[in-house]
Every structure is written in structure tokens, then in C-alpha cells.
Design a protein around this motif. Structure first.
Motif, mmCIF file in Angstrom:
data_model
loop_
_atom_site.group_PDB
_atom_site.id
_atom_site.type_symbol
_atom_site.label_atom_id
_atom_site.label_comp_id
_atom_site.label_asym_id
_atom_site.label_seq_id
_atom_site.Cartn_x
_atom_site.Cartn_y
_atom_site.Cartn_z
ATOM 1 N N ALA A 227 58.018 29.301 62.934
ATOM 2 C CA ALA A 227 58.159 29.060 61.494
ATOM 3 C C ALA A 227 59.548 29.457 61.010
ATOM 4 C CB ALA A 227 57.087 29.837 60.728
ATOM 5 N N LEU A 228 60.079 30.564 61.517
ATOM 6 C CA LEU A 228 61.435 30.964 61.164
ATOM 7 C C LEU A 228 62.454 29.917 61.618
ATOM 8 C CD1 LEU A 228 61.581 34.791 61.955
ATOM 9 C CD2 LEU A 228 61.692 33.718 59.702
ATOM 10 N N PHE A 229 62.217 29.354 62.792
ATOM 11 C CA PHE A 229 63.112 28.301 63.264
ATOM 12 C C PHE A 229 63.119 27.130 62.278
ATOM 13 C CE2 PHE A 229 63.899 24.249 65.284
ATOM 14 C CZ PHE A 229 65.067 24.473 65.994
ATOM 15 N N VAL A 230 61.952 26.750 61.762
ATOM 16 C CA VAL A 230 61.868 25.610 60.851
ATOM 17 C C VAL A 230 62.616 25.914 59.549
ATOM 18 C CG1 VAL A 230 60.323 24.064 59.600
ATOM 19 C CG2 VAL A 230 59.704 24.851 61.888
ATOM 20 N N VAL A 231 62.584 27.161 59.093
ATOM 21 C CA VAL A 231 63.375 27.532 57.911
ATOM 22 C C VAL A 231 64.857 27.318 58.202
ATOM 23 C CG1 VAL A 231 64.078 29.426 56.413
ATOM 24 C CG2 VAL A 231 61.671 29.151 57.018
ATOM 25 N N GLY A 232 65.309 27.789 59.364
ATOM 26 C CA GLY A 232 66.701 27.568 59.745
ATOM 27 C C GLY A 232 67.017 26.101 59.940
ATOM 28 N N HIS A 233 66.031 25.361 60.369
ATOM 29 C CA HIS A 233 66.171 23.907 60.524
ATOM 30 C C HIS A 233 66.460 23.251 59.176
ATOM 31 C CE1 HIS A 233 64.062 19.918 60.443
ATOM 32 N NE2 HIS A 233 64.699 19.728 61.580
ATOM 33 N N ASP A 234 65.769 23.670 58.132
ATOM 34 C CA ASP A 234 66.070 23.165 56.784
ATOM 35 C C ASP A 234 67.491 23.547 56.371
ATOM 36 O OD1 ASP A 234 63.654 21.927 56.394
ATOM 37 O OD2 ASP A 234 63.259 22.888 54.467
ATOM 38 N N CYS A 235 67.904 24.759 56.737
ATOM 39 C CA CYS A 235 69.278 25.174 56.419
ATOM 40 C C CYS A 235 70.277 24.253 57.105
ATOM 41 C CB CYS A 235 69.505 26.613 56.878
ATOM 42 S SG CYS A 235 68.566 27.854 55.967
ATOM 43 N N GLY A 236 70.009 23.891 58.352
ATOM 44 C CA GLY A 236 70.910 23.017 59.082
ATOM 45 C C GLY A 236 71.051 21.648 58.458
ATOM 46 N N HIS A 237 69.994 21.175 57.814
ATOM 47 C CA HIS A 237 70.035 19.889 57.110
ATOM 48 C C HIS A 237 70.489 20.039 55.660
ATOM 49 C CE1 HIS A 237 68.441 17.339 60.237
ATOM 50 N NE2 HIS A 237 67.398 18.121 60.419
ATOM 51 N N GLN A 238 70.813 21.254 55.254
ATOM 52 C CA GLN A 238 71.243 21.543 53.888
ATOM 53 C C GLN A 238 70.153 21.196 52.867
ATOM 54 O OE1 GLN A 238 74.129 23.260 53.515
ATOM 55 N NE2 GLN A 238 74.269 23.123 55.745
ATOM 56 N N SER A 239 68.908 21.266 53.300
ATOM 57 C CA SER A 239 67.794 21.026 52.378
ATOM 58 C C SER A 239 67.160 22.331 51.899
ATOM 59 C CB SER A 239 66.725 20.146 53.042
ATOM 60 O OG SER A 239 66.172 20.775 54.186
ATOM 61 N N PHE A 240 67.673 23.470 52.377
ATOM 62 C CA PHE A 240 67.157 24.769 51.951
ATOM 63 C C PHE A 240 67.513 25.029 50.491
ATOM 64 C CE2 PHE A 240 67.444 29.393 51.540
ATOM 65 C CZ PHE A 240 66.255 29.813 52.123
ATOM 66 N N SER A 241 68.767 24.721 50.127
ATOM 67 C CA SER A 241 69.227 24.893 48.754
ATOM 68 C C SER A 241 70.428 23.980 48.542
ATOM 69 C CB SER A 241 69.623 26.355 48.481
ATOM 70 O OG SER A 241 70.873 26.649 49.093
ATOM 71 N N ASN A 242 70.980 24.021 47.357
ATOM 72 C CA ASN A 242 72.180 23.234 47.053
ATOM 73 C C ASN A 242 73.470 23.993 47.364
ATOM 74 O OD1 ASN A 242 71.056 20.743 45.976
ATOM 75 N ND2 ASN A 242 70.340 21.977 44.247
ATOM 76 N N ASN A 243 73.339 25.191 47.913
ATOM 77 C CA ASN A 243 74.487 26.041 48.218
ATOM 78 C C ASN A 243 74.706 26.065 49.728
ATOM 79 O OD1 ASN A 243 76.159 28.364 48.821
ATOM 80 N ND2 ASN A 243 75.770 29.085 46.739
ATOM 81 N N ARG A 244 75.749 25.411 50.208
ATOM 82 C CA ARG A 244 76.006 25.331 51.648
ATOM 83 C C ARG A 244 76.236 26.707 52.261
ATOM 84 N NH1 ARG A 244 77.522 21.898 55.721
ATOM 85 N NH2 ARG A 244 77.238 20.088 54.367
ATOM 86 N N HIS A 245 76.951 27.587 51.559
ATOM 87 C CA HIS A 245 77.220 28.916 52.106
ATOM 88 C C HIS A 245 75.920 29.700 52.293
ATOM 89 C CE1 HIS A 245 81.517 28.354 51.798
ATOM 90 N NE2 HIS A 245 81.406 28.034 50.504
ATOM 91 N N LEU A 246 75.015 29.609 51.319
ATOM 92 C CA LEU A 246 73.720 30.272 51.455
ATOM 93 C C LEU A 246 72.927 29.667 52.606
ATOM 94 C CD1 LEU A 246 71.487 32.186 50.456
ATOM 95 C CD2 LEU A 246 70.764 30.367 48.872
ATOM 96 N N ASN A 247 72.940 28.351 52.696
ATOM 97 C CA ASN A 247 72.205 27.692 53.775
ATOM 98 C C ASN A 247 72.693 28.158 55.140
ATOM 99 O OD1 ASN A 247 70.919 26.214 51.777
ATOM 100 N ND2 ASN A 247 72.201 24.405 52.040
#
Length: 401
Positions: free
Chosen positions: A120-140
Motif C-alpha cells: 500500500a505504501l508503494f501505491v502511495v509513492g506510485h501516485d507521487c510518481g505520476h504527480q497525482s498525489f497533489s498539485n505540488n511536485r516538490h511535495l510529491n
């Protein structure tokens, strides 16, 4: 809003536009001069009346995009952080509880539960890699580096190769990770390579080796900034993730010195391999082993490949009680076409998109119970039968020796 959606790799985007403009096309690639049969919606039919899903679809990428509700494209950083916080709390609670209990019968339960949460943690990071975690690239990228290094995945190295996979999905030579090998390449593979890639259950432990040496026919490593996966401008990103990985290895070494080898074996090492099995199982089933044993998934080359047609060869699955635990990663078709959609909106987006896709959307078989045991059969079948594809041909299918 449309500017937020249009983040496909440039070449893939151009190809998808050409495919959309050209659709509908008269029929699948074929040497036959017989007239192409279609149903009332324009979907190409085979001689037996079934759908020819290797043919270009009678819709374009823009048709699917327009069908997806506007709210599905919206990223909510607070919601994503809440999912992450819940995962971290569960991981921490499981580890503390198992360490305090320290009973032989509890450890296997912990291994499975914690390995699932690592996934599940990997999938969260996976969203970060697609920049779908948030609108902030640095946070992602920060969250992605932390979550992925915690489970020994080099975030930027993985992110960039995964971008290559999405931009070339369904292409025999250009796809990344679980792409097919050709017959000539298959004949040259060493015994141990075949065992590790084309056998059950050993292929389910392949991921760390893929990160280190990639797939057959590919050169380099996800840890090497000079690998041909990466552009010179991405070198520092790869080195940053390598530094996060080094830090995590140091933390694991310190914990081992403090708690002992046996404790870390139970707390981290075994759950890590459960996570690897999860990752290899899910990612393999995204692209292989349709639940209908008589169905074969096409792979493309040359002019037959397009971003849209490649994406339509992916598969959704039902993982029972794990669907929400691993953040709806089972809704893979729409994710592959539009990776910028956050995971918590994928179910709604899929319901809308499949009305456009028609037979190109292969409805997943529902799990009969809480555990997705129904997926064992297509997984074993595919790993046994899907060995290689022909060296030539623009539309090819897996074959077996």
C-alpha cells in the motif's frame, strides 16, 4: 482543467492524437481482402462473431477523456496525505504490536499483514510518481522518496522507468518491465533467467532483480544515473533517490544492531518479500492472463502501435477485501490511459470510461469471497503459457514452446 490532464509523454501524446483522428479505421491489420464486419457501434467483428480487440477501436482517447466526470481529475493533497497517514499508522501499529507480542503463531499473520501494507505504501509513492498525489511536485517527490525508500525502491529510478512503461505500454520492444521476449531472445535465455521470469512461483520474487538489472534485452540499472533509461538532466534525481536508499539501509543496519537479526528478520525482511510478491503479482496480472482462458492479449509493433491501443491491452482485476487497502490499483485500464487521475477517483472514472470502451474493457471477474483466490489460475496459466512472441509481425500474441 484540461492543462492538468495533458501530461502524456510528448511522443505518446502525438501518436494518440493521430490514432484518435484516424478512428474509426476500416479494420484490423490483416492480409485478407474479405470485407471487415462491424457491429452497429463500429466495433470490428471476427468471422465467428466475436470482437476483434486487436483492431483499432472506433473511438479516440479524447472520447474516453470527455466521458470521465470533471471531479475525477481533481487532486486533493489533504486527502492523499490522509491516506498516507493511515497507512503509516497501520504499519507502525502492526510492527509495535507484533514486537510486543513476540509469539510464534502471530508472526506469520504479521508478515502477511505488514507485507500488504508495504505494498500500500508503494501505491502511495506510485501516485507521487505520476504527480497525482497533489498539485505540488516538490511535495510529491519528497513523499515518493520517503515512502519508496522505506521499502527499498529507488523512487526516481523507478518513476522514470515507469514513465517509459506508460508511454510505451503494449509495445513489444519499447515497453518496460513485464514486456514479452521474442522467440530468438527466448532461445538464448539462460536457464536461471527463464526460471526467474517464466515460472510460478519464482517469477513473483523478480522485482529486486529487475531494479538491479532490468528485464531481458534491456541494459543498465535503476540505481545507475548513466543508464539509458535516464536523460542527463535526470542524473541528480537518480542520485537523490540513491541517497534516500542509502539512508534507509543505514537505518535498517542500526535497527538490526539494536534489536537483533531475528527481530529484524521478522519485522522487516519477511514482510519485504511479501510486498515483492504483491507487486509482481499485481503488475503481472495488469498485462497478462485474461480470466477467459481462450482470450489472448495483443502486443504491437510499428504503425499498429498507438498509445490508445497499447493502453487498451491492460486489465482490471478484483482483489476482494484488498481493493481499498491497496488504493484501487486494480482499476488499471483508466489509470494506464490517464495516470494523472488520483487513485481515490479511479473507480468512478472507470465506470464512466467503460461505457465508451465497450468490448475493449474486459470486465473483471468478481472475487467470490474476501480473498482473490480466483486469480491464482490465470496467474499460473499465463506464467506457464505466455513465454515469447514472434520476432516479426506488427500484431503478435504470446506463444509457448
Amino acid at each position: 482543467m484540461r492543462s492538468q490532464r495533458s501530461i502524456l509523454p510528448l511522443n505518446a501524446a502525438r501518436r494518440s492524437v493521430r490514432a484518435a483522428v484516424a478512428a474509426p479505421i476500416s479494420g484490423p491489420a490483416s492480409t485478407s481482402s474479405a470485407p471487415v464486419r462491424k457491429d452497429e457501434r463500429g466495433f470490428v467483428l471476427k468471422e465467428d462473431g466475436s470482437y476483434d480487440l486487436s483492431a483499432p477501436p472506433p473511438f479516440g482517447l479524447s472520447d474516453i477523456r470527455e466521458a470521465i466526470p470533471k471531479q475525477c481529475w481533481e487532486k486533493n493533497g489533504f486527502k492523499s496525505m490522509a491516506y498516507l497517514a493511515a497507512d503509516v499508522a497501520i504499519v507502525t501499529g502492526l510492527a509495535a504490536g507484533a514486537f510486543a507480542l513476540n509469539q510464534w503463531w502471530a508472526w506469520p499473520l504479521y508478515w502477511v499483514a505488514q507485507g500488504t501494507m508495504f505494498w500500500a505504501l508503494f501505491v502511495v509513492g506510485h501516485d507521487c510518481g505520476h504527480q497525482s498525489f497533489s498539485n505540488n511536485r516538490h511535495l510529491n517527490d519528497l513523499v515518493g522518496n520517503i515512502t519508496h525508500s522505506s521499502i527499498l525502491v529507488p523512487y526516481h529510478g523507478w518513476r522514470i522507468s515507469h514513465r517509459t512503461h506508460h508511454g510505451n505500454h503494449g509495445h513489444v520492444e519499447n515497453d518496460e518491465s513485464w514486456h514479452p521476449v521474442t522467440k530468438s531472445m527466448f532461445d538464448k535465455l539462460e536457464k536461471w533467467t527463464k526460471l526467474g521470469r517464466l515460472s510460478f512461483p519464482w517469477s513473483l520474487f523478480a522485482y529486486p532483480f529487475y531494479l538491479w538489472k532490468r528485464s531481458p534485452g534491456k541494459e543498465g540499472s535503476h540505481y545507475d544515473p548513466d543508464c539509458d533509461l535516464f536523460q542527463p538532466s535526470e542524473k541528480n534525481m537518480v542520485l537523490t533517490s540513491d541517497a534516500f536508499m542509502t539512508g534507509m539501509l543505514g537505518l535498517l543496519a542500526a535497527c538490526t544492531a539494536k534489536l537483533g537479526v531475528a527481530a529484524m528478520f521478522n519485522l522487516y525482511f519477511v514482510p519485504y518479500w511479501v510486498f515483492v510478491v504483491w507487486l509482481d503479482t499485481v503488475t503481472y496480472l495488469h498485462h497478462h492472463g485474461p480470466e477467459d482462458a481462450g482470450m489472448k492479449m495483443p502486443w504491437y509493433r510499428g504503425e499498429e502501435w498507438s498509445y490508445l491501443r497499447g493502453g487498451l491491452t491492460t486489465l482490471d482485476r478484483d482483489y476482494g477485501i484488498f481493493n481499498k487497502i491497496h488504493h484501487n490499483i486494480e482499476t488499471h485500464v483508466v489509470h494506464h490511459l490517464f495516470p494523472q487521475i488520483p487513485h481515490y477517483n479511479l473507480v468512478e472514472a472507470t465506470e464512466a470510461a467503460k461505457k465508451v470502451m465497450g468490448p475493449y474493457y474486459r470486465e473483471p471477474v468478481k472475487s467470490a469471497g474476501p480473498l482473490p483466490v480466483h486469480l491464482i489460475e490465470p496467474l499460473k496459466r499465463s506464467l506457464t503459457e505466455d513465454q515469447f512472441v514472434a520476432d516479426e509481425g506488427d500484431i503478435v500474441y504470446y506463444q509457448k514452446v
